[in-house]
Design a protein around this motif. Structure first.
Motif, PDB file in Angstrom:
ATOM      1  N   ASP A  72      -8.531   5.927   0.528  1.00 51.32           N
ATOM      2  CA  ASP A  72      -9.319   4.488   0.274  1.00 51.32           C
ATOM      3  C   ASP A  72      -8.227   3.433   0.488  1.00 51.32           C
ATOM      4  O   ASP A  72      -8.721   2.244   0.887  1.00 51.32           O
ATOM      5  CB  ASP A  72      -9.336   4.446  -1.647  1.00 51.32           C
ATOM      6  CG  ASP A  72      -8.143   4.882  -2.384  1.00 51.32           C
ATOM      7  OD1 ASP A  72      -7.280   5.638  -1.591  1.00 51.32           O
ATOM      8  OD2 ASP A  72      -7.965   4.070  -3.248  1.00 51.32           O
ATOM      9  N   ASP A  73      -6.843   3.807   0.592  1.00 53.66           N
ATOM     10  CA  ASP A  73      -6.163   2.723   1.224  1.00 53.66           C
ATOM     11  C   ASP A  73      -6.588   2.273   2.604  1.00 53.66           C
ATOM     12  O   ASP A  73      -6.622   1.116   3.183  1.00 53.66           O
ATOM     13  CB  ASP A  73      -4.705   3.164   1.229  1.00 53.66           C
ATOM     14  CG  ASP A  73      -3.988   3.047  -0.303  1.00 53.66           C
ATOM     15  OD1 ASP A  73      -4.334   4.281  -0.857  1.00 53.66           O
ATOM     16  OD2 ASP A  73      -3.444   2.284  -0.761  1.00 53.66           O
ATOM     17  N   GLY A  74      -6.710   3.242   3.371  1.00 51.43           N
ATOM     18  CA  GLY A  74      -6.821   3.122   4.897  1.00 51.43           C
ATOM     19  C   GLY A  74      -8.124   2.395   4.959  1.00 51.43           C
ATOM     20  O   GLY A  74      -8.278   1.506   5.796  1.00 51.43           O
ATOM     21  N   ALA A  86      -2.602  -5.379  -4.406  1.00 51.50           N
ATOM     22  CA  ALA A  86      -1.502  -4.177  -4.696  1.00 51.50           C
ATOM     23  C   ALA A  86      -2.399  -2.860  -4.788  1.00 51.50           C
ATOM     24  O   ALA A  86      -3.360  -2.913  -5.717  1.00 51.50           O
ATOM     25  CB  ALA A  86      -0.954  -4.048  -5.933  1.00 51.50           C
ATOM     26  N   LEU A  87      -2.323  -1.975  -3.785  1.00 51.94           N
ATOM     27  CA  LEU A  87      -3.162  -0.783  -3.562  1.00 51.94           C
ATOM     28  C   LEU A  87      -2.355   0.572  -4.124  1.00 51.94           C
ATOM     29  O   LEU A  87      -2.964   1.439  -4.040  1.00 51.94           O
ATOM     30  CB  LEU A  87      -3.497  -0.552  -2.204  1.00 51.94           C
ATOM     31  CG  LEU A  87      -4.528  -1.837  -1.522  1.00 51.94           C
ATOM     32  CD1 LEU A  87      -4.589  -1.673  -0.114  1.00 51.94           C
ATOM     33  CD2 LEU A  87      -5.609  -2.392  -2.534  1.00 51.94           C
ATOM     34  N   GLY A  88      -1.196   0.455  -4.522  1.00 52.68           N
ATOM     35  CA  GLY A  88      -0.415   1.572  -4.892  1.00 52.68           C
ATOM     36  C   GLY A  88       0.336   1.170  -6.151  1.00 52.68           C
ATOM     37  O   GLY A  88       0.269   0.221  -6.866  1.00 52.68           O
ATOM     38  N   GLY A 141       3.696   6.706  -3.230  1.00 59.69           N
ATOM     39  CA  GLY A 141       2.679   6.764  -4.161  1.00 59.69           C
ATOM     40  C   GLY A 141       1.930   8.043  -3.833  1.00 59.69           C
ATOM     41  O   GLY A 141       2.271   9.128  -4.113  1.00 59.69           O
ATOM     42  N   ASN A 142       0.800   7.752  -3.189  1.00 61.14           N
ATOM     43  CA  ASN A 142       0.140   8.907  -2.709  1.00 61.14           C
ATOM     44  C   ASN A 142       1.030   9.871  -1.867  1.00 61.14           C
ATOM     45  O   ASN A 142       0.744  11.327  -1.959  1.00 61.14           O
ATOM     46  CB  ASN A 142      -1.078   8.512  -1.632  1.00 61.14           C
ATOM     47  CG  ASN A 142      -2.224   7.791  -2.107  1.00 61.14           C
ATOM     48  OD1 ASN A 142      -2.743   8.451  -3.119  1.00 61.14           O
ATOM     49  ND2 ASN A 142      -2.834   6.635  -1.827  1.00 61.14           N
ATOM     50  N   VAL A 143       1.656   9.312  -0.953  1.00 52.51           N
ATOM     51  CA  VAL A 143       2.690   9.850  -0.102  1.00 52.51           C
ATOM     52  C   VAL A 143       3.985   9.108  -0.208  1.00 52.51           C
ATOM     53  O   VAL A 143       4.096   7.986  -0.639  1.00 52.51           O
ATOM     54  CB  VAL A 143       2.239  10.215   1.203  1.00 52.51           C
ATOM     55  CG1 VAL A 143       0.859  10.822   1.160  1.00 52.51           C
ATOM     56  CG2 VAL A 143       1.797   8.932   1.888  1.00 52.51           C
ATOM     57  N   TRP A 173     -12.275   3.503  -5.018  1.00 55.31           N
ATOM     58  CA  TRP A 173     -10.966   3.020  -5.572  1.00 55.31           C
ATOM     59  C   TRP A 173     -10.499   1.752  -5.084  1.00 55.31           C
ATOM     60  O   TRP A 173     -11.161   0.533  -5.407  1.00 55.31           O
ATOM     61  CB  TRP A 173      -9.738   4.043  -5.476  1.00 55.31           C
ATOM     62  CG  TRP A 173      -9.695   5.032  -6.487  1.00 55.31           C
ATOM     63  CD1 TRP A 173     -10.479   4.886  -7.813  1.00 55.31           C
ATOM     64  CD2 TRP A 173      -9.679   6.670  -6.176  1.00 55.31           C
ATOM     65  NE1 TRP A 173     -10.320   6.406  -8.329  1.00 55.31           N
ATOM     66  CE2 TRP A 173      -9.986   7.237  -7.136  1.00 55.31           C
ATOM     67  CE3 TRP A 173      -9.265   7.219  -4.988  1.00 55.31           C
ATOM     68  CZ2 TRP A 173      -9.905   8.681  -7.482  1.00 55.31           C
ATOM     69  CZ3 TRP A 173      -9.344   8.379  -5.069  1.00 55.31           C
ATOM     70  CH2 TRP A 173      -9.518   9.256  -6.148  1.00 55.31           C
ATOM     71  N   ASP A 174      -9.086   1.891  -4.014  1.00 52.24           N
ATOM     72  CA  ASP A 174      -8.650   0.437  -3.505  1.00 52.24           C
ATOM     73  C   ASP A 174      -9.885  -0.389  -2.918  1.00 52.24           C
ATOM     74  O   ASP A 174      -9.662  -1.555  -2.726  1.00 52.24           O
ATOM     75  CB  ASP A 174      -7.650   0.643  -2.729  1.00 52.24           C
ATOM     76  CG  ASP A 174      -6.639   1.582  -3.185  1.00 52.24           C
ATOM     77  OD1 ASP A 174      -5.886   2.077  -2.362  1.00 52.24           O
ATOM     78  OD2 ASP A 174      -6.479   1.582  -4.296  1.00 52.24           O
ATOM     79  N   SER A 175     -10.866   0.253  -2.419  1.00 48.61           N
ATOM     80  CA  SER A 175     -11.890  -0.766  -1.518  1.00 48.61           C
ATOM     81  C   SER A 175     -12.610  -1.599  -2.520  1.00 48.61           C
ATOM     82  O   SER A 175     -13.428  -2.328  -1.664  1.00 48.61           O
ATOM     83  CB  SER A 175     -12.718   0.466  -0.789  1.00 48.61           C
ATOM     84  OG  SER A 175     -12.100   1.242   0.231  1.00 48.61           O
ATOM     85  N   THR A 195       0.640  -1.342   0.085  1.00 48.41           N
ATOM     86  CA  THR A 195      -0.062   0.079  -0.069  1.00 48.41           C
ATOM     87  C   THR A 195       0.821   1.245  -0.016  1.00 48.41           C
ATOM     88  O   THR A 195       1.998   1.306   0.278  1.00 48.41           O
ATOM     89  CB  THR A 195      -0.938   0.113   1.162  1.00 48.41           C
ATOM     90  OG1 THR A 195      -1.796   1.418   1.139  1.00 48.41           O
ATOM     91  CG2 THR A 195      -0.292   0.032   2.497  1.00 48.41           C
ATOM     92  N   ASP A 196       0.076   2.460  -0.811  1.00 50.34           N
ATOM     93  CA  ASP A 196       0.767   3.566  -0.504  1.00 50.34           C
ATOM     94  C   ASP A 196       0.041   4.581   0.222  1.00 50.34           C
ATOM     95  O   ASP A 196      -0.286   5.785   0.037  1.00 50.34           O
ATOM     96  CB  ASP A 196       0.903   4.415  -2.004  1.00 50.34           C
ATOM     97  CG  ASP A 196      -0.269   4.367  -2.598  1.00 50.34           C
ATOM     98  OD1 ASP A 196      -0.447   5.319  -3.628  1.00 50.34           O
ATOM     99  OD2 ASP A 196      -1.269   3.849  -2.283  1.00 50.34           O
ATOM    100  N   CYS A 197      -0.632   3.864   1.555  1.00 51.16           N
ATOM    101  CA  CYS A 197      -1.440   4.563   2.420  1.00 51.16           C
ATOM    102  C   CYS A 197      -1.105   5.843   2.697  1.00 51.16           C
ATOM    103  O   CYS A 197      -0.041   6.417   2.917  1.00 51.16           O
ATOM    104  CB  CYS A 197      -1.827   3.664   3.482  1.00 51.16           C
ATOM    105  SG  CYS A 197      -3.240   4.200   4.438  1.00 51.16           S
TER     106      CYS A 197
HETATM  107 CA    CA Z   1      -3.638   3.512  -3.249  1.00 52.31          CA
END
Ligand code: CA
Ligand code: RIB
Length: 334
Positions: free
Chosen positions: A30-32, A144-146, A55-57, A261-263, A23-25
């Protein structure tokens, strides 16, 4: 004999899917929400490890956010490993150049952020993915979320790993709708196009793709947001702070909508009947630095390149109810 057979069938049907979440939470997002859903469906999935990617951060910030969310979920003991900080080739400078040359970028994630101090933790996520997959060949699903940097690095370091990964389920890419990082590319693929191409072309047997084509059909609105925020649990307060005040900032923009998205990945892992049949496609990613950098390319059948199962349709009202019910569970952090 019959009892043993019955038990065998029951066990097989009910065995939870063993997963590693990459993850790129960010602060929550959406990652969280996805991590919360996965940890609150123990009968369906077993989160064996979480690996962090930029990714996101940047990965250092994502590690901190992910740990905070795991604590809110009472899951401090979930193993978390720090992975790649930089994509295989893409850089912030290239992203800025792209914005000047080919049009303003909609979202550039970490590339638009100041880097945090290097965390005091080994960057061993890639080795950990390799170790865990090799210890349980054919049994682990990678979620894979990121951006796919960690997964690509693991496959490059150990090419035989592809045949030992049970399946890959990912949010990324798009085919028949516009991108959301650049006009041509979805953010996870845009942030690391080389990694996405390497993974899509890899020998991982089963790849299930949740791209923007299906994600754009799963839009959370203010009413859906309010129904979750009103639960006022420690987790939903973090959800409300992020979706309400940061992005898409429902409190200021009550008419906003945002994709889950990821959810959708976690919803599918918990209940695949909420989705229509996937489309089997041979896909690759444009890794030529230019206007289409990170864009998904449809390829004709090619020897040895396994197809992707791309999701197109979703029963969004049912997915929303699952999203809401898992996020509003009154589970107290230990
Ligand atoms: Ca993500
Ligand atoms: O395009 C959506 C993807 O980009 C999601 O994974 C979201 O978390 C962002 O990283």
């Amino acid at each position: 004999m019959k009892v043993a057979l019955l038990l065998g069938i029951v066990f097989t049907l009910s065995a939870a899917e063993r997963i590693i979440v990459d993850t790129d939470c960010g602060y929550f997002g959406d990652d969280g929400a996805t991590i919360a859903m996965l940890l609150r469906a123990p009968g369906k999935v077993k989160v064996e490890a979480v690996t962090i990617v930029s990714g996101n951060v940047w990965s250092g910030d994502s590690l901190r956010y992910t740990r905070e969310i795991l604590a809110l979920l009472g899951a401090r003991q979930t193993p978390v490993y720090l992975g790649a900080d930089l994509p295989l080739r893409h850089t912030a400078a290239m992203a800025q150049e792209a914005g000047r040359k080919w049009g303003r970028l909609e979202f550039q994630g970490a590339f638009g952020e100041k880097k945090p101090r290097e965390p005091q933790l080994p960057r061993n996520a890639v080795e950990e993915i390799i170790r865990r997959v090799e210890a349980a060949p054919g049994q682990l699903t990678i979620v894979a979320l990121g951006p796919m940097t960690n997964i690509a690095l693991a496959l490059r370091k150990r090419p035989s790993l592809a045949g030992r990964i049970k399946s890959l389920v990912f949010m990324g890419g798009q085919l028949r709708v516009p991108g959301n990082a650049s006009k041509q590319a979805e953010f996870n693929f845009w942030f690391d196009p080389e990694a996405a191409s390497l993974v899509l072309r890899s020998g991982i047997r089963e790849k299930t793709m949740f791209g923007l084509d299906v994600c754009n059909r799963a839009m959370l609105d203010k009413a859906g947001f309010d129904a979750i925020a009103k639960a006022r649990t420690p987790l939903t307060q973090r959800f409300a702070e992020d979706f309400g005040n940061r992005y898409p900032a429902f409190y200021k923009n009550p008419k906003a909508t945002v994709s889950l998205w990821d959810s959708l990945v976690s919803a599918w892992l918990v209940d695949p009947t909420l989705f229509g049949p996937p489309e089997r496609l041979h896909l690759d990613v444009d890794t030529q630095f230019g206007e289409n950098y990170g864009k998904v390319l449809e390829r004709k059948w090619t020897e040895g390149v396994l197809p992707v199962s791309m999701m197109n349709t979703v029963n969004y009202p049912a997915v929303y109810r699952l999203f809401r019910d898992l996020l509003t569970q009154h589970v107290h952090a230990h």
